[in-house]
Write an enzyme that holds these catalytic residues in place. Structure first.
Site: not given
Ligand code: NAD
Length: 716
Positions: A324, A343, A400-401, A407, A429, A450, A453, A462, A500
């Site tokens: 994301m 990151d 981030v995760v 968070k 999300s 929000h 993807n 959102e 959602n």
């Molecule tokens: P991802 O695992 O692909 O990426 C997360 C990134 O955060 C990783 O690169 C990780 O190294 C980095 N990270 C972790 N701790 C960190 C820190 N302290 N500082 C900077 N970077 C850090 O995850 P994602 O799928 O991109 O999801 C990220 C967020 O987006 C989550 O909250 C998720 O719920 C939300 N989201 C995801 C989707 C989806 O379909 N993947 C859709 C909507 C929202």
């Protein structure tokens, strides 16, 4: 000679006159009722002016005429098919008066001439077009076809092959293509357009162009053999089917109409068109697609208003370079807002930059970007492992995760590293904005954004307003979305937000069907045939069953009375069995890469064995209608609850969020438009028939009242 609110007519030298479309107080000309009335009056004046030698038809705006006034459609389409046919027929006859004038007419297409705009132009004896203009009959995109003579006049001018192509695809074409097709007689550079048009009119008036014969030919049938016509129609029918036109019958209806009308003389062909238009206007697709068009305008207007008070957006930042974060950084840079991308892992930064490079290379290859422009975009993303520069940005999006503790920790660090006033947004999300804000020192500057993807492709964001979020934070987030070319919808902070939450009600309908013995493949087939881009099992495979199961849990916890946890549902069962869907090659279905590297889905026998454990009463047959109701009724009711709770401001925003966020079938127009199509009474009776399935199927009190009073969500 004539002065109305939309039309002005003045005498020119040499016995010519000019009829100019110039709607007062508006930037564009459109064919609303007023314009049509004035046009009729003006043309009648011309018809009676025996000493005139020719008429120039022009526009005083940048575009010629952009089409009919779609805001007038909803009221017109409420009437029965015969009444609609009568209205369009009267207008079409009036346009024939223009076509039948005793003098030559030259239409000057200085800018876009679309829909009714082109239909007026087609009535002229000659058409001259600016090299910069575009023409087209895009009605099919609104679930319609041309109703002011376009299906009759275009084939008589260009021949049926072009006409069928333009009408069934709704495409707009350039001046060169229009000239090649014979739709216009000349193309001129904008600076020469008027002089060339006047010269053309003079030549025609002298009789050096046999315009009267051309107009006469347009009053006859089209010359094409029945066999040739059949072959052409068949070819377009195949295309219409390929476009999954089952629920959008306009193109197929246009083909039927043109087959019936093409060998008729003009006036009876026009009559057939009016009657067929009355029918197409009454289809569900037309009603919904027109509503979607209006909703898009509403949502745009609301978005624009919501940007008031935004911080300037000179620079942004993203935390997390994953799926994301990487997508958001790329989209920001693409829209001209430079962005820091931080990151904790260099490998993730490399991955994020690699993805941006890949996207840009595609754009260069397809000719949408030059190498230099692509390099500028890439230079707009600054990968970093540090917080350097974060005190200078206007907004930071955290991606981030998905873990509350992580968070909290990351956002507290971020507050230290950024300046007061910087807006902090989370792309969470499933976590509540208020829960994340609890750890912050400046919760007012915190807002949810929000994204969906894949970020560069998905249009919806959102924007979530928590209890502490200030209007400035919302305005800045909304502004950023619009800058990125996204459609922001502001929603209140509640579990699952809007999209959602509503989607989960639908997925629970699916999970219950499986427990009650349905074959998930049948459910997928039925829902795909009903218009969804993918059925629920396939959708969950694409989302990932671990993620899907987590979203269901979050929403169950948030609405435990209505959506209590399901003890052993299919998503959880498959996730526990490490079947995560497409991402690890097996979920409900099995996936293998095809030669292009795309996942190919196939049946997986083990799934049925696994799911049998969830089906206490074994397998059971369901009719298609039962499946549709058990899936759609909870979705619609949850959407209604969200609206009543004020999670979203109005029906237009709610329906657009579903159309843009989850691929809700366009021909239904959205959950509330679908509810209106069914009627509150029918919806309540379908829900009551399923009441044994639990409170998710219980209509709200307001809906019950609406069912008694006959009210609807949208104004009729
Ligand atoms: P991802 O695992 O692909 O990426 C997360 C990134 O955060 C990783 O690169 C990780 O190294 C980095 N990270 C972790 N701790 C960190 C820190 N302290 N500082 C900077 N970077 C850090 O995850 P994602 O799928 O991109 O999801 C990220 C967020 O987006 C989550 O909250 C998720 O719920 C939300 N989201 C995801 C989707 C989806 O379909 N993947 C859709 C909507 C929202």
């Amino acid at each position: 000679m004539y002065q109305g609110k939309s039309i002005r007519m003045i005498p020119l030298a040499d016995g010519f006159a000019e009829l100019s479309f110039d709607r007062q107080g508006d930037a564009i000309n459109k064919l609303d009722s007023l314009t049509m009335t004035e046009f009729g009056e003006a043309i009648r004046l011309i018809a009676g002016a025996k000493d005139l030698r020719g008429l120039l038809i022009t526009s005083a705006k940048d575009a010629f005429i952009v089409g009919a006034d779609i805001t007038e459609f909803s009221a017109l389409f409420q009437r029965d098919a015969a009444a609609i046919a009568a209205v369009v027929s009267a207008r079409t006859r009036m346009l024939s008066t223009l076509e039948d004038l005793h003098i030559p007419t030259v239409v000057v297409i200085n800018g876009a001439a679309l829909g009714g705009g082109l239909e007026i132009a087609l009535c002229g004896s000659l058409r001259i077009m600016s090299s910069q203009a575009q023409i087209g009959l895009p009605e099919v995109k609104l679930g319609l076809f041309p109703g002011y003579g376009g299906t009759v006049r275009l084939p008589r001018i260009t021949g049926p092959a072009t006409a069928l192509e333009w009408i069934t695809t709704g495409k707009t074409v350039s001046a060169t293509a229009a000239l090649d097709a014979g739709a216009v007689d000349e193309v001129a550079e904008p600076a020469d357009l008027r002089a060339r048009a006047l010269a053309l009119l003079a030549v025609a008036a002298k009789g050096e162009i046999d315009w009267a014969v051309r107009q006469h030919v347009k009053r006859g049938p089209v010359t094409i053999s029945a066999n040739e016509l059949d072959a052409l129609i068949e070819q377009h029918q195949a295309k219409a089917r390929a476009l999954r036109a089952k629920h959008q019958p306009a193109a197929a209806m246009a083909l039927d109409l043109m087959r019936a009308a093409i060998h008729e003389p003009r006036d009876s062909a026009l009559q057939l068109e009016s009657e067929a238009f009355g029918n197409v206007a009454k289809t569900q697709a037309a009603s919904s697609l027109v509503q979607i068009f209006l909703n898009e305008q509403t949502v745009k207007k609301i978005g624009k208003t919501r940007t008031k008070g935004s911080r300037p957006l000179q620079g942004g930042a993203v935390l997390g370079a994953g799926i994301m974060g990487g997508g958001i950084a790329y989209t920001s840079a693409l829209s001209g807002v430079p962005v820091l991308m931080k990151d904790i892992a260099q490998s993730q930064l490399d991955l994020g930059m690699g993805e941006a490079r890949k996207q840009l290379a595609k754009q260069v290859k397809s000719g949408r970007k030059t190498e230099a422009a692509a390099a500028t975009v890439l230079n707009g993303i600054h990968p970093t492992l540090e917080y350097n520069g974060f005190h200078n940005v206007d907004i930071v999006i955290e991606a981030v995760v998905e873990n509350l503790q992580v968070k909290h920790k990351v956002l507290c660090e971020l507050e230290q590293a950024s300046s007061p006033g910087t807006i902090i947004a989370s792309n969470t999300s499933s976590l509540r904005i208020d829960h994340i804000a609890a750890a912050l020192q400046r919760p007012g500057e915190f807002v949810g954004m929000h994204f969906f993807n894949p970020v560069p492709v998905m249009p919806l964001v959102e924007v979530i307003q928590g209890s502490y979020t200030t209007p400035e934070a919302v305005a800045t987030a909304v502004n950023y979305c619009i800058k990125m070319g996204k459609t922001p919808i502001v929603v209140k902070d509640c579990p699952g937000f809007l999209v959602n939450r509503v989607l989960t009600a639908y997925i629970r309908g699916f999970l219950q069907l499986v427990i009650d013995g349905a074959d998930f493949r049948q459910v997928d087939r039925v829902m795909e045939a009903f218009g969804w881009p993918m059925g629920p099992a396939y959708l969950e495979d694409v989302v990932g069953l671990d993620t899907g199961s987590h979203v269901c849990d979050v929403i169950s916890a948030g609405y435990s009375e209505r959506m209590p946890p399901i003890a052993n549902d299919a998503l959880r069962l498959l996730a526990i069995n490490k079947r995560h869907g497409q991402k690890n090659g097996v979920g409900f279905y099995r996936y293998e890469s095809d030669p292009n590297g795309k996942p190919r889905r196939s049946d997986c026998e083990d799934t049925h064995t696994l799911l049998a454990a969830l089906q206490p009463n074994g397998k059971r047959e369901f009719t298609d209608d039962e499946i549709v109701d058990r899936m759609m009724v909870p979705l619609v009711l949850e959407a209604i609850r969200a609206l009543e709770e004020g999670v979203v401001g109005c029906p237009a925003e709610l329906d657009m969020a579903l159309i843009l966020g989850i691929g809700f079938p366009a021909y239904l127009g959205g959950a509330l438009k679908y509810a209106d199509w069914l009627g509150a009474q029918e919806l309540v009776s379908r829900a009551d028939a399923l009441t044994g399935l639990g409170p998710l199927y219980e209509p709200t009190d307001t809906l019950r009242k609406m069912s008694l009073s006959g009210q609807s969500f949208y104004k009729p």
